[in-house]
Design an enzyme around this catalytic site. Structure first.
Site, PDB file in Angstrom:
ATOM      1  N   THR A 121       0.860  -1.184   0.000  1.00 45.52           N
ATOM      2  CA  THR A 121       0.000   0.000   0.000  1.00 45.52           C
ATOM      3  C   THR A 121       0.894   1.231   0.000  1.00 45.52           C
ATOM      4  O   THR A 121       1.634   1.463   0.956  1.00 45.52           O
ATOM      5  CB  THR A 121      -0.903  -0.003   1.253  1.00 45.52           C
ATOM      6  OG1 THR A 121      -1.676  -1.203   1.227  1.00 45.52           O
ATOM      7  CG2 THR A 121      -1.818   1.210   1.286  1.00 45.52           C
ATOM      8  N   LYS A 210      -6.797   2.101  -3.100  1.00 51.21           N
ATOM      9  CA  LYS A 210      -6.496   1.320  -1.890  1.00 51.21           C
ATOM     10  C   LYS A 210      -6.737   2.156  -0.629  1.00 51.21           C
ATOM     11  O   LYS A 210      -7.360   1.709   0.329  1.00 51.21           O
ATOM     12  CB  LYS A 210      -5.043   0.828  -1.956  1.00 51.21           C
ATOM     13  CG  LYS A 210      -4.557   0.136  -0.716  1.00 51.21           C
ATOM     14  CD  LYS A 210      -5.329  -1.131  -0.400  1.00 51.21           C
ATOM     15  CE  LYS A 210      -5.026  -1.623   0.997  1.00 51.21           C
ATOM     16  NZ  LYS A 210      -5.832  -2.761   1.386  1.00 51.21           N
ATOM     17  N   ASN A 214      -9.696   1.586   2.417  1.00 52.06           N
ATOM     18  CA  ASN A 214      -9.432   1.430   3.845  1.00 52.06           C
ATOM     19  C   ASN A 214      -9.976   2.598   4.653  1.00 52.06           C
ATOM     20  O   ASN A 214     -10.480   2.419   5.765  1.00 52.06           O
ATOM     21  CB  ASN A 214      -7.922   1.269   4.094  1.00 52.06           C
ATOM     22  CG  ASN A 214      -7.496  -0.186   3.932  1.00 52.06           C
ATOM     23  OD1 ASN A 214      -8.333  -1.052   3.670  1.00 52.06           O
ATOM     24  ND2 ASN A 214      -6.221  -0.451   4.073  1.00 52.06           N
ATOM     25  N   PHE A 255     -19.323  -3.828   8.860  1.00 51.99           N
ATOM     26  CA  PHE A 255     -18.446  -2.763   9.368  1.00 51.99           C
ATOM     27  C   PHE A 255     -19.168  -1.699  10.175  1.00 51.99           C
ATOM     28  O   PHE A 255     -18.741  -0.545  10.216  1.00 51.99           O
ATOM     29  CB  PHE A 255     -17.638  -2.126   8.223  1.00 51.99           C
ATOM     30  CG  PHE A 255     -16.328  -2.818   8.051  1.00 51.99           C
ATOM     31  CD1 PHE A 255     -16.257  -4.000   7.339  1.00 51.99           C
ATOM     32  CD2 PHE A 255     -15.179  -2.344   8.646  1.00 51.99           C
ATOM     33  CE1 PHE A 255     -15.063  -4.692   7.218  1.00 51.99           C
ATOM     34  CE2 PHE A 255     -13.973  -3.019   8.532  1.00 51.99           C
ATOM     35  CZ  PHE A 255     -13.919  -4.196   7.819  1.00 51.99           C
ATOM     36  N   ILE A 256     -20.283  -2.074  10.822  1.00 52.29           N
ATOM     37  CA  ILE A 256     -20.930  -1.102  11.703  1.00 52.29           C
ATOM     38  C   ILE A 256     -20.994  -1.639  13.135  1.00 52.29           C
ATOM     39  O   ILE A 256     -21.884  -1.273  13.893  1.00 52.29           O
ATOM     40  CB  ILE A 256     -22.327  -0.661  11.187  1.00 52.29           C
ATOM     41  CG1 ILE A 256     -23.265  -1.863  11.007  1.00 52.29           C
ATOM     42  CG2 ILE A 256     -22.201   0.134   9.899  1.00 52.29           C
ATOM     43  CD1 ILE A 256     -24.730  -1.458  10.838  1.00 52.29           C
ATOM     44  N   TYR A 257     -20.039  -2.511  13.470  1.00 53.95           N
ATOM     45  CA  TYR A 257     -19.987  -2.982  14.852  1.00 53.95           C
ATOM     46  C   TYR A 257     -19.268  -1.946  15.709  1.00 53.95           C
ATOM     47  O   TYR A 257     -18.126  -1.588  15.425  1.00 53.95           O
ATOM     48  CB  TYR A 257     -19.225  -4.303  14.947  1.00 53.95           C
ATOM     49  CG  TYR A 257     -20.007  -5.485  14.422  1.00 53.95           C
ATOM     50  CD1 TYR A 257     -20.930  -6.131  15.232  1.00 53.95           C
ATOM     51  CD2 TYR A 257     -19.821  -5.934  13.121  1.00 53.95           C
ATOM     52  CE1 TYR A 257     -21.654  -7.217  14.748  1.00 53.95           C
ATOM     53  CE2 TYR A 257     -20.542  -7.016  12.637  1.00 53.95           C
ATOM     54  CZ  TYR A 257     -21.457  -7.653  13.456  1.00 53.95           C
ATOM     55  OH  TYR A 257     -22.172  -8.707  12.987  1.00 53.95           O
ATOM     56  N   CYS A 266      -3.168  -1.991   8.886  1.00 59.54           N
ATOM     57  CA  CYS A 266      -3.606  -1.205   7.720  1.00 59.54           C
ATOM     58  C   CYS A 266      -4.387   0.054   8.068  1.00 59.54           C
ATOM     59  O   CYS A 266      -3.951   1.151   7.730  1.00 59.54           O
ATOM     60  CB  CYS A 266      -4.428  -2.093   6.794  1.00 59.54           C
ATOM     61  SG  CYS A 266      -3.423  -3.388   6.043  1.00 59.54           S
ATOM     62  N   ARG A 334      -0.461  -5.801  15.646  1.00 62.23           N
ATOM     63  CA  ARG A 334      -0.079  -4.425  15.318  1.00 62.23           C
ATOM     64  C   ARG A 334      -1.254  -3.470  15.603  1.00 62.23           C
ATOM     65  O   ARG A 334      -2.360  -3.719  15.144  1.00 62.23           O
ATOM     66  CB  ARG A 334       0.372  -4.333  13.855  1.00 62.23           C
ATOM     67  CG  ARG A 334       1.732  -5.009  13.630  1.00 62.23           C
ATOM     68  CD  ARG A 334       2.174  -4.967  12.193  1.00 62.23           C
ATOM     69  NE  ARG A 334       1.531  -5.985  11.377  1.00 62.23           N
ATOM     70  CZ  ARG A 334       1.846  -6.227  10.100  1.00 62.23           C
ATOM     71  NH1 ARG A 334       2.807  -5.528   9.515  1.00 62.23           N
ATOM     72  NH2 ARG A 334       1.221  -7.161   9.417  1.00 62.23           N
TER      73      ARG A 334
HETATM   74  N1  LIG Z   1      -1.411  -7.134   6.283  1.00 57.63           N
HETATM   75  C1  LIG Z   1      -2.507  -6.836   5.599  1.00 57.63           C
HETATM   76  O1  LIG Z   1      -3.631  -7.223   5.937  1.00 57.63           O
HETATM   77  C2  LIG Z   1      -2.399  -6.030   4.325  1.00 57.63           C
HETATM   78  C3  LIG Z   1      -3.492  -6.003   3.444  1.00 57.63           C
HETATM   79  C4  LIG Z   1      -3.379  -5.249   2.279  1.00 57.63           C
HETATM   80  C5  LIG Z   1      -2.221  -4.538   2.014  1.00 57.63           C
HETATM   81  N2  LIG Z   1      -1.193  -4.568   2.916  1.00 57.63           N
HETATM   82  C6  LIG Z   1       0.028  -3.822   2.581  1.00 57.63           C
HETATM   83  O2  LIG Z   1       0.988  -4.745   2.075  1.00 57.63           O
HETATM   84  C7  LIG Z   1       2.309  -4.353   2.475  1.00 57.63           C
HETATM   85  C8  LIG Z   1       2.973  -5.491   3.233  1.00 57.63           C
HETATM   86  O3  LIG Z   1       2.237  -5.710   4.429  1.00 57.63           O
HETATM   87  P1  LIG Z   1       2.478  -6.999   5.332  1.00 57.63           P
HETATM   88  O4  LIG Z   1       1.476  -6.932   6.435  1.00 57.63           O
HETATM   89  O5  LIG Z   1       2.534  -8.211   4.473  1.00 57.63           O
HETATM   90  O6  LIG Z   1       3.966  -6.681   5.895  1.00 57.63           O
HETATM   91  P2  LIG Z   1       4.904  -7.595   6.807  1.00 57.63           P
HETATM   92  O7  LIG Z   1       5.583  -6.674   7.733  1.00 57.63           O
HETATM   93  O8  LIG Z   1       4.119  -8.752   7.343  1.00 57.63           O
HETATM   94  O9  LIG Z   1       5.966  -8.195   5.768  1.00 57.63           O
HETATM   95  C9  LIG Z   1       6.903  -7.439   5.100  1.00 57.63           C
HETATM   96  C10 LIG Z   1       8.098  -8.337   4.765  1.00 57.63           C
HETATM   97  O10 LIG Z   1       8.992  -7.621   3.912  1.00 57.63           O
HETATM   98  C11 LIG Z   1      10.308  -8.034   4.222  1.00 57.63           C
HETATM   99  N3  LIG Z   1      11.291  -7.090   3.666  1.00 57.63           N
HETATM  100  C12 LIG Z   1      11.615  -5.836   4.086  1.00 57.63           C
HETATM  101  N4  LIG Z   1      12.550  -5.308   3.283  1.00 57.63           N
HETATM  102  C13 LIG Z   1      12.813  -6.224   2.309  1.00 57.63           C
HETATM  103  C14 LIG Z   1      13.676  -6.251   1.179  1.00 57.63           C
HETATM  104  N5  LIG Z   1      14.475  -5.221   0.884  1.00 57.63           N
HETATM  105  N6  LIG Z   1      13.689  -7.359   0.410  1.00 57.63           N
HETATM  106  C15 LIG Z   1      12.889  -8.412   0.702  1.00 57.63           C
HETATM  107  N7  LIG Z   1      12.060  -8.433   1.751  1.00 57.63           N
HETATM  108  C16 LIG Z   1      12.018  -7.363   2.559  1.00 57.63           C
HETATM  109  C17 LIG Z   1      10.293  -8.121   5.744  1.00 57.63           C
HETATM  110  O11 LIG Z   1      11.375  -8.875   6.244  1.00 57.63           O
HETATM  111  C18 LIG Z   1       8.919  -8.778   5.974  1.00 57.63           C
HETATM  112  O12 LIG Z   1       9.032 -10.187   5.978  1.00 57.63           O
HETATM  113  C19 LIG Z   1       2.124  -3.065   3.270  1.00 57.63           C
HETATM  114  O13 LIG Z   1       2.274  -1.963   2.428  1.00 57.63           O
HETATM  115  C20 LIG Z   1       0.700  -3.155   3.762  1.00 57.63           C
HETATM  116  O14 LIG Z   1       0.132  -1.894   4.009  1.00 57.63           O
HETATM  117  C21 LIG Z   1      -1.254  -5.314   4.048  1.00 57.63           C
END
Ligand SMILES: NC(=O)c1ccc[n+]([C@@H]2O[C@H](COP(=O)([O-])OP(=O)(O)OC[C@H]3O[C@@H](n4cnc5c(N)ncnc54)[C@H](O)[C@@H]3O)[C@@H](O)[C@H]2O)c1
Length: 448
Positions: A121, A210, A214, A255-257, A266, A334
Site C-alpha cells: 500500500t 487502496k 481502507n 463494518f458497523i460494529y 492497515c 499491530r
Molecule cells: N497485512 C494486511 O492485511 C495487508 C493487506 C493489504 C495490504 N497490505 C500492505 O501490504 C504491504 C505489506 O504488508 P504486510 O502486512 O505483508 O507486511 P509484513 O511486515 O508482514 O511483511 C513485510 C516483509 O517484507 C520483508 N522485507 C523488508 N525489506 C525487504 C527487502 N528489501 N527485500 C525483501 N524483503 C524485505 C520483511 O522482512 C517482511 O518479511 C504493506 O504496504 C501493507 O500496508 C497489508
C-alpha cells in the site's frame, strides 16, 4: 508464468502461495534469513487459516521457492512483486524506504525486461518514484532495459487472506501499458473465471483506490463508535441502533460494529498516511482527521471503564484479558486495542493475565520481558484470582462462556466487554458489573 515476490509477510506469502497453487512458478525473496530458513522447514511465520497446507503443497511440488538471494530472485521472474512493509514514518506518512530499496535491488540485478508490481500500500505517486529509482540505477550502470511499474493494491483481510486472494471481489490494476495489461490478465486469469473481476485504471487512481477503500471502512467504524458514545450518554442501546440502521440496504450490516477501536497493520497507518498526503498538497482532510481522533479516543474506553469502576485505584489489581490480536483469526497484534489497554494498566500499577487463541507467541515477542504480564495457557486460567475480565477481541470461543465459572474465578464480578458479545440483562441478573460499548442501559443499571 515466472513470478518473484519481494517481502514474505502477510501479503507476500499469501500472494506467492496462491499464485503457485494455480501453476505459476514463484520465487519468494525476503531479507529475514530466519524467516526463509523456517519456511523451507515448513514453519509458517504467521497464523492465517488455510495457509499452511497451501505453502506445504506448493513448496513440495516445486512451484514455491524461498531465498534471501536477491540476485536469484530478480533473474527468476519476468514479473516482480514488491510486497514489503510501508510502516508509518515519524510524521505518519508512509515510509517508502523498503519499497525503494527493493526497486534499487531489482534495477541492480535486472538484465532483461521486467514488469514490476507495487503490491504494497503506497501513496499516490509512488510508482513514479519506483520508476525513477530503477531508471537512475540502470542509467548509472549504462544499461538500457525495458520495464514498467504497475500498481496492483491488495485488498485481502487478515484472517481470511487465502480465500480473499483465491476469490477476490476485485483485482485493481493501474497501468497504461498494453503489454502489462495483457500480462496481468494472464497472471490473474485463474482467479477470474467466474466473472471478470479485473478493474483497469491509471496508476495514480489505483494507488488512491487502496487508501479510499481502507479509509471508507475505518470511517464506518469510527462513525459507529461515535454513535455508541452518544448512545451511552443518552441511555440508548447501540446494538438496537445497529440493527435498526443495518437493515437499510444503503447502509448494510457490514463494518458497523461498535467496539474498542480499529487496529491492525492497515487502517491506522493508511488513514494517517492519507492525511499526510492531503497535508502535503495543502488540503485539510477534516473527515479523515476526525476518523483518526475518534478511534484514538475509543481505544482508551476499556481502561476508562475499569478505572471508573475501581475509582482510580487500579494499583495492585490483576486484570484478565481475553483476546490480544487486533481481530479474530489472526495472530497480528499491530496497533491492537489490547496493547493500549495493557500499557495503561501497567502505567496505573496493575498486572495483566492474558489469553489469546493465536497471538500468545506474538505477545511474548513484544512484551515477554514485562514482569506485570502473565501469558496464560487457557482462557479459564487467565481468570483465576483476577479482579476483572476484559474482552478485547471477539474470538468465537469467547462468545458463549461459562459465566458461573467466570464469576467463581474472578475475585470481583466485573466484565468489561470491548466487543458487545454478551447480554447486559443476563449479566446484570447474575450479579456482574457489566460494561460494554454504547449500551447505556447496562451502565445505568450497574451504576444505579
Ligand atoms: N497485512 C494486511 O492485511 C495487508 C493487506 C493489504 C495490504 N497490505 C500492505 O501490504 C504491504 C505489506 O504488508 P504486510 O502486512 O505483508 O507486511 P509484513 O511486515 O508482514 O511483511 C513485510 C516483509 O517484507 C520483508 N522485507 C523488508 N525489506 C525487504 C527487502 N528489501 N527485500 C525483501 N524483503 C524485505 C520483511 O522482512 C517482511 O518479511 C504493506 O504496504 C501493507 O500496508 C497489508
Amino acid at each position: 508464468m515466472k513470478v518473484t515476490v519481494f517481502g514474505i509477510g502477510y501479503v507476500g506469502l499469501v500472494q506467492a502461495a496462491i499464485l503457485a497453487s494455480v501453476g505459476h512458478d514463484v520465487m519468494c525473496v525476503d531479507i529475514d534469513e530466519q524467516k526463509i530458513e523456517n519456511l523451507k522447514k515448513g514453519i509458517i511465520p504467521i497464523y492465517e487459516p488455510g495457509l499452511t497446507p497451501l505453502v506445504e503443497e506448493t513448496y513440495q511440488n516445486g512451484l514455491l521457492n524461498f531465498t534471501t538471494d536477491a540476485e536469484k530472485g530478480v533473474s527468476h521472474g519476468s514479473i516482480q512483486f514488491i510486497a514489503v512493509g510501508t510502516p508509518p514514518d515519524e510524521d505518519g506518512s508512509a515510509d517508502l524506504k523498503y519499497v525503494l530499496a527493493v526497486a534499487e535491488t531489482i534495477a541492480t540485478y535486472m538484465t532483461d525486461e521486467k514488469i514490476i508490481i507495487d503490491k504494497s500500500t503506497v501513496p499516490v505517486g509512488t510508482a513514479d518514484k519506483v520508476s525513477a529509482k530503477i531508471a537512475e540505477v540502470l542509467a548509472a550502470k549504462g544499461q538500457d532495459v525495458a520495464f514498467d511499474v504497475v500498481s496492483n493494491p491488495e485488498f485481502l483481510k487478515e484472517g481470511a487472506a487465502v480465500s480473499d486472494c483465491m476469490k477476490p471481489d476485485r483485482i485493481v490494476v493501474g497501468t497504461e501499458n498494453e503489454k502489462s495489461r495483457v500480462a496481468m490478465r494472464e497472471l490473474y486469469a485463474p482467479f477470474n473465471r467466474n466473472h471478470d473481476r479485473m478493474i483497469f485504471m491509471d496508476v495514480r487512481s489505483a494507488e488512491l483506490t487502496k487508501y479510499a477503500a481502507n479509509c471508507m471502512l475505518a470511517t464506518k467504524i469510527s462513525f459507529m463508535n461515535e454513535m455508541s458514545n452518544l448512545a451511552e450518554l443518552l441511555g440508548a442501546d447501540i446494538e438496537a441502533v445497529r440493527h435498526g440502521i443495518g437493515s437499510d440496504s444503503r447502509i448494510g450490516y457490514q463494518f458497523i460494529y461498535p467496539g474498542c477501536g480499529y487496529g491492525g497493520s492497515c487502517f491506522p497507518k493508511d488513514v494517517q498516511a492519507l492525511v499526510r498526503t492531503a497535508n502535503e498538497i495543502d488540503y485539510k482532510p477534516a473527515l479523515l482527521e476526525a476518523v483518526e481522533s475518534v478511534n484514538y479516543a475509543q481505544k482508551q474506553k476499556l481502561f476508562t471503564h475499569l478505572n471508573n469502576h475501581f475509582k482510580g485505584e487500579l494499583a495492585g489489581k490483576t486484570i484478565a484479558i481475553w483476546g490480544l490480536s487486533f481481530k479474530p483469526q489472526t495472530d497480528d497484534m499491530r496497533e491492537a486495542s489490547s496493547i493500549v489497554l495493557m500499557k495503561a494498566l501497567w502505567e496505573a500499577g496493575a498486572t495483566v493475565q492474558a489469553y489469546d487463541p493465536e497471538a500468545m507467541e506474538e505477545c511474548q515477542r513484544i512484551f515477554g520481558d514485562n514482569d506485570n504480564l502473565a501469558l496464560m495457557g487457557t482462557k479459564e486460567s487467565a481468570l483465576k484470582g483476577a479482579d476483572a475480565l476484559v474482552v478485547c477481541t471477539e474470538w468465537s470461543q469467547f462468545r458463549a462462556p461459562d459465566f458461573d465459572l467466570i464469576g467463581n474465578s474472578l475475585s470481583t464480578k466485573v466484565i468489561v466487554d470491548g466487543r458487545n458479545l454478551y447480554d447486559p440483562q443476563l449479566l446484570n441478573n447474575r450479579g456482574f458489573a457489566y460494561y460494554a460499548i454504547g449500551r447505556g442501559d447496562s451502565v445505568k443499571k450497574v451504576n444505579a
